[in-house]
Design a protein around this motif. Sequence first.
Motif, PDB file in Angstrom:
ATOM      1  N   PHE A 181       0.855  -1.184   0.000  1.00 44.88           N
ATOM      2  CA  PHE A 181       0.000   0.000   0.000  1.00 44.88           C
ATOM      3  C   PHE A 181       0.895   1.240   0.000  1.00 44.88           C
ATOM      4  CE2 PHE A 181      -2.385  -3.416   1.910  1.00 44.88           C
ATOM      5  CZ  PHE A 181      -3.663  -3.263   1.431  1.00 44.88           C
TER       6      PHE A 181
ATOM      7  N   GLU B 111       0.563   5.394   0.403  1.00 43.78           N
ATOM      8  CA  GLU B 111      -0.352   6.456   0.822  1.00 43.78           C
ATOM      9  C   GLU B 111      -1.775   5.929   0.957  1.00 43.78           C
ATOM     10  OE1 GLU B 111       0.195   9.621  -2.005  1.00 43.78           O
ATOM     11  OE2 GLU B 111       1.948  10.401  -0.930  1.00 43.78           O
ATOM     12  N   GLY B 112      -1.885   4.716   1.494  1.00 51.63           N
ATOM     13  CA  GLY B 112      -3.176   4.108   1.776  1.00 51.63           C
ATOM     14  C   GLY B 112      -3.814   3.394   0.609  1.00 51.63           C
ATOM     15  N   GLU B 113      -3.233   3.520  -0.592  1.00 55.39           N
ATOM     16  CA  GLU B 113      -3.799   2.895  -1.782  1.00 55.39           C
ATOM     17  C   GLU B 113      -3.054   1.593  -2.100  1.00 55.39           C
ATOM     18  OE1 GLU B 113      -6.443   3.918  -3.559  1.00 55.39           O
ATOM     19  OE2 GLU B 113      -6.746   5.575  -2.127  1.00 55.39           O
ATOM     20  N   LYS B 114      -3.829   0.570  -2.401  1.00 56.07           N
ATOM     21  CA  LYS B 114      -3.235  -0.714  -2.749  1.00 56.07           C
ATOM     22  C   LYS B 114      -2.607  -0.642  -4.136  1.00 56.07           C
ATOM     23  CE  LYS B 114      -4.461  -5.545  -3.643  1.00 56.07           C
ATOM     24  NZ  LYS B 114      -5.569  -6.549  -3.682  1.00 56.07           N
ATOM     25  N   GLN B 115      -1.368  -1.155  -4.259  1.00 56.20           N
ATOM     26  CA  GLN B 115      -0.709  -1.215  -5.554  1.00 56.20           C
ATOM     27  C   GLN B 115      -1.271  -2.387  -6.358  1.00 56.20           C
ATOM     28  OE1 GLN B 115       3.544  -1.494  -5.055  1.00 56.20           O
ATOM     29  NE2 GLN B 115       3.793   0.713  -5.229  1.00 56.20           N
ATOM     30  N   GLU B 116      -1.638  -2.116  -7.590  1.00 58.58           N
ATOM     31  CA  GLU B 116      -2.128  -3.193  -8.442  1.00 58.58           C
ATOM     32  C   GLU B 116      -0.978  -4.105  -8.866  1.00 58.58           C
ATOM     33  OE1 GLU B 116      -5.246  -3.935  -8.906  1.00 58.58           O
ATOM     34  OE2 GLU B 116      -5.791  -2.209  -7.644  1.00 58.58           O
TER      35      GLU B 116
END
Length: 434
Positions: A305, A307-312
């Motif tokens: 993750f 900045e709180g976003e999951k990496q694809e």
Amino acid sequence: MSFTLFDNSMKKFFKILAVLIILIVGFLAIYYFANNEELPEGKKGKEAEALAIKMYNAINHEAFENTEIIEWNFRNAHFYKWYKQKNSVEVSWDENKVILNTKDTSKSEVYVNDNKTNNQELIATAEAYFNNDSFWLIAPYKIFDPGTERSIVQHEGKEALMITYTSGGTTPGDSYLWILDDNYIPTSYKMWTSIIPIGGVSATWSNYKTTEAGILLPKNHTLSIFDLSMELGNVKAYNKKANALANKILTAIKHEKYKKTKFIEWSFGGRRSFKWDKENYIVDVSWEDFRVQLHPENLDNSIVFFEGEKQEDTDEKIVKRAWDIFNNDSFWLVAPHKLYDNGVIRTLETIDDEIGLRVTYTSGGTTPGDSYVWLLDEDYIPKSYKIYLKNGRMNGTPATWENWITTESGTLLPTNHTFSNGATLSMGEVKAYN
């Protein structure tokens, strides 16, 4: 008539016997000339000493020097339990048992059918057995024994180490040419000995067992002469006193509670934080703008993750960074609970009149080969250790283990460390629970 038949039968028998003897002698002569090798001439000097040291280090001679007990047998006929630090070895065969003092044989004890006796011949026999049979187990560790000479011999395009015993043992004058692999670990040797009339007979030295004490010992050998096999039984090497001290440490820090703990939380110097699902072996590792749901046993399942976003598309470098961080930072929290991890060698060591436990990690983690000497308080809780890194950056650097707490799960964990330069390292708010 009967005497004539008897005489003829005897003549025929002796003729056949004579032919057999001639054939056997002929075979032995052919075998001797086909297989006998002259002793090669080695080159002594600094290069030979350097090669010997590389071999010595590769087989972990330091662990051998500190090993307390070694057990093995020789062809299931002679049985040994060697208390190395006490210079005493139990030698048993048939109905005999000799407690052999290897430094002063006059202090040895002899038992026949468990009855003590004063049979000096059995002491001499036990000493001869031990000298021979131990050599087949630990010969690589004897290359710097008093009375040894070391030289380099070119063997099949590579450097091999020739060891000549000019004194000591039961067969002084013998020479052995050690064949080494690319890591300087012995794989076989060639012999020129007084008890084997053929020079250059080889023996394998490759079926190793990594013992609890951390030393490599062979389980058996095969000789080139008629493919003779030599079994050494269930080989063991261990450190009983060191293990006893390690067990006291684990009892003091409530290790049984640690093994049952499901979750551990902590931070590392305020820079990184962790939530470890210990039961399922999944770790949330957070630093800067990254959080990695780390699966140490299968890194491909890890999730990154940013900045709180999951990496694809999972960044393998970030996963590797999280793995390295977890390896390092968890060690500063739970190292005393890892005394019996796979690849760990435990030995006793005295520092400033204190008995400590040296723990060497031969595998695992990010820096195999590092060692730590644990010093303990009166309750056997670690109060500090000295750090010895394989890369040489630390050689006895001390660090304290302070402010131990009893966690919710019942195990003990440290919360702070102080280094010799006055720097401190906080583990933050440490939690362990179920």
